[in-house]
Design a protein around this motif. Sequence first.
Motif, PDB file in Angstrom:
ATOM      1  N   SER A  35     -21.042 -23.998  34.569  1.00 18.98           N
ATOM      2  CA  SER A  35     -21.103 -25.399  35.002  1.00 18.98           C
ATOM      3  C   SER A  35     -19.975 -26.215  34.384  1.00 18.98           C
ATOM      4  O   SER A  35     -19.605 -27.265  34.904  1.00 18.98           O
ATOM      5  CB  SER A  35     -22.452 -26.014  34.633  1.00 18.98           C
ATOM      6  N   GLY A  36     -19.399 -25.738  33.276  1.00 17.83           N
ATOM      7  CA  GLY A  36     -18.283 -26.436  32.658  1.00 17.83           C
ATOM      8  C   GLY A  36     -17.020 -26.413  33.489  1.00 17.83           C
ATOM      9  O   GLY A  36     -16.090 -27.194  33.231  1.00 17.83           O
ATOM     10  N   PHE A  37     -16.956 -25.546  34.505  1.00 16.45           N
ATOM     11  CA  PHE A  37     -15.782 -25.454  35.371  1.00 16.45           C
ATOM     12  C   PHE A  37     -15.965 -26.237  36.667  1.00 16.45           C
ATOM     13  O   PHE A  37     -15.069 -26.235  37.516  1.00 16.45           O
ATOM     14  CB  PHE A  37     -15.490 -23.989  35.703  1.00 16.45           C
ATOM     15  N   LEU A  38     -17.110 -26.890  36.825  1.00 20.31           N
ATOM     16  CA  LEU A  38     -17.369 -27.673  38.035  1.00 20.31           C
ATOM     17  C   LEU A  38     -16.709 -29.045  37.931  1.00 20.31           C
ATOM     18  O   LEU A  38     -16.328 -29.489  36.845  1.00 20.31           O
ATOM     19  CB  LEU A  38     -18.873 -27.805  38.248  1.00 20.31           C
ATOM     20  N   SER A  46     -25.731 -30.918  32.173  1.00 16.28           N
ATOM     21  CA  SER A  46     -26.985 -31.585  31.809  1.00 16.28           C
ATOM     22  C   SER A  46     -28.121 -31.142  32.722  1.00 16.28           C
ATOM     23  O   SER A  46     -29.213 -30.793  32.256  1.00 16.28           O
ATOM     24  CB  SER A  46     -26.815 -33.104  31.891  1.00 16.28           C
ATOM     25  N   VAL A  47     -27.862 -31.147  34.019  1.00 19.22           N
ATOM     26  CA  VAL A  47     -28.902 -30.796  34.990  1.00 19.22           C
ATOM     27  C   VAL A  47     -29.291 -29.328  34.870  1.00 19.22           C
ATOM     28  O   VAL A  47     -30.484 -28.978  34.904  1.00 19.22           O
ATOM     29  CB  VAL A  47     -28.419 -31.119  36.416  1.00 19.22           C
ATOM     30  N   LEU A  48     -28.305 -28.436  34.703  1.00 14.68           N
ATOM     31  CA  LEU A  48     -28.625 -27.016  34.574  1.00 14.68           C
ATOM     32  C   LEU A  48     -29.362 -26.727  33.274  1.00 14.68           C
ATOM     33  O   LEU A  48     -30.238 -25.862  33.229  1.00 14.68           O
ATOM     34  CB  LEU A  48     -27.346 -26.179  34.667  1.00 14.68           C
ATOM     35  N   SER A  49     -29.013 -27.446  32.213  1.00 13.57           N
ATOM     36  CA  SER A  49     -29.739 -27.273  30.947  1.00 13.57           C
ATOM     37  C   SER A  49     -31.192 -27.708  31.088  1.00 13.57           C
ATOM     38  O   SER A  49     -32.108 -27.041  30.589  1.00 13.57           O
ATOM     39  CB  SER A  49     -29.059 -28.070  29.838  1.00 13.57           C
ATOM     40  N   ILE A  50     -31.413 -28.822  31.771  1.00  7.51           N
ATOM     41  CA  ILE A  50     -32.782 -29.295  32.011  1.00  7.51           C
ATOM     42  C   ILE A  50     -33.536 -28.294  32.895  1.00  7.51           C
ATOM     43  O   ILE A  50     -34.711 -27.987  32.645  1.00  7.51           O
ATOM     44  CB  ILE A  50     -32.763 -30.687  32.667  1.00  7.51           C
ATOM     45  N   SER A  51     -32.863 -27.782  33.900  1.00 11.10           N
ATOM     46  CA  SER A  51     -33.491 -26.804  34.799  1.00 11.10           C
ATOM     47  C   SER A  51     -33.879 -25.540  34.041  1.00 11.10           C
ATOM     48  O   SER A  51     -34.973 -24.992  34.225  1.00 11.10           O
ATOM     49  CB  SER A  51     -32.541 -26.460  35.942  1.00 11.10           C
ATOM     50  N   LEU A 186     -20.991 -26.047  46.310  1.00 15.57           N
ATOM     51  CA  LEU A 186     -22.351 -26.560  46.178  1.00 15.57           C
ATOM     52  C   LEU A 186     -22.689 -26.967  44.745  1.00 15.57           C
ATOM     53  O   LEU A 186     -23.807 -27.406  44.480  1.00 15.57           O
ATOM     54  CB  LEU A 186     -23.361 -25.505  46.666  1.00 15.57           C
ATOM     55  N   GLY A 187     -21.750 -26.809  43.846  1.00 17.58           N
ATOM     56  CA  GLY A 187     -21.950 -27.255  42.470  1.00 17.58           C
ATOM     57  C   GLY A 187     -23.031 -26.477  41.747  1.00 17.58           C
ATOM     58  O   GLY A 187     -23.237 -25.281  41.954  1.00 17.58           O
ATOM     59  N   GLY A 188     -23.756 -27.204  40.883  1.00 17.14           N
ATOM     60  CA  GLY A 188     -24.810 -26.577  40.097  1.00 17.14           C
ATOM     61  C   GLY A 188     -25.924 -26.002  40.947  1.00 17.14           C
ATOM     62  O   GLY A 188     -26.525 -24.977  40.593  1.00 17.14           O
TER      63      GLY A 188
END
Length: 237
Positions: A35-38, A46-51, A186-188
Amino acid sequence: MEAFRDILSFLRLAVPSALMVCLEWWSFELLVLFSGFLPNPKLEASVLSISLNTLSLVFRIPSGLGAAISTRVSNELGAGRPEAARLATHVIMALGLVSSVSVGLAIILVRNLWGYAYSNEKEVVEYIARMMPILAMTFLFDDLQCVLSGIVRGCGFQKIGAYVNLSAYYLVGIPAALYFAFVYHLGGMGLWFGLTCGLVVQTVLLLSITLRTNWDKEALKAKDRVFSSSLPVDLAT
């Protein structure tokens, strides 16, 4: 020294079993790194960590079911009761399906509120709300694969399970995640959806292994392992 008498037999089961778990969880952790490359890495991470945290929270349910069925199946096979092992397998699969559907529905129902447990930023909360249905679908397959993985471990198929996880996540899941995220942009959500594809492959492969298991044959193998690793008479008494 008798404590180390069957250490090699133990390691032949323990190492592949650990790999089954590690190969799966490493792939989910890789999503946060990718996600750091998006384009908007702060939001995506943040969103992927929460997920990931949310999935880890609800994963405790199938994790308990998987541990229970692993112990039950191995005990029944070691005692020479293949029919009992087969029945336990059917029961735990039904429980896994019920829990996955129930928790999945709960995830969808709280999708608009769950983000506030982690952040007050509207952008993050709205993104989490869009991610929650995908999380519900992910949990459906994650629940089933966890139960099936417990069955596989109980039968002593740890090596096969490790190969299944390796192929499902690193030949299908991770490449699909990168493709959806960076080719389809589509991102994260693309990263998570791609890994869900790996989960589907893993679940199908583990289910096929379970359905094709010869329980009578595995009971004989389990009894052989029990007798070959029994303690000397003087220690057993």
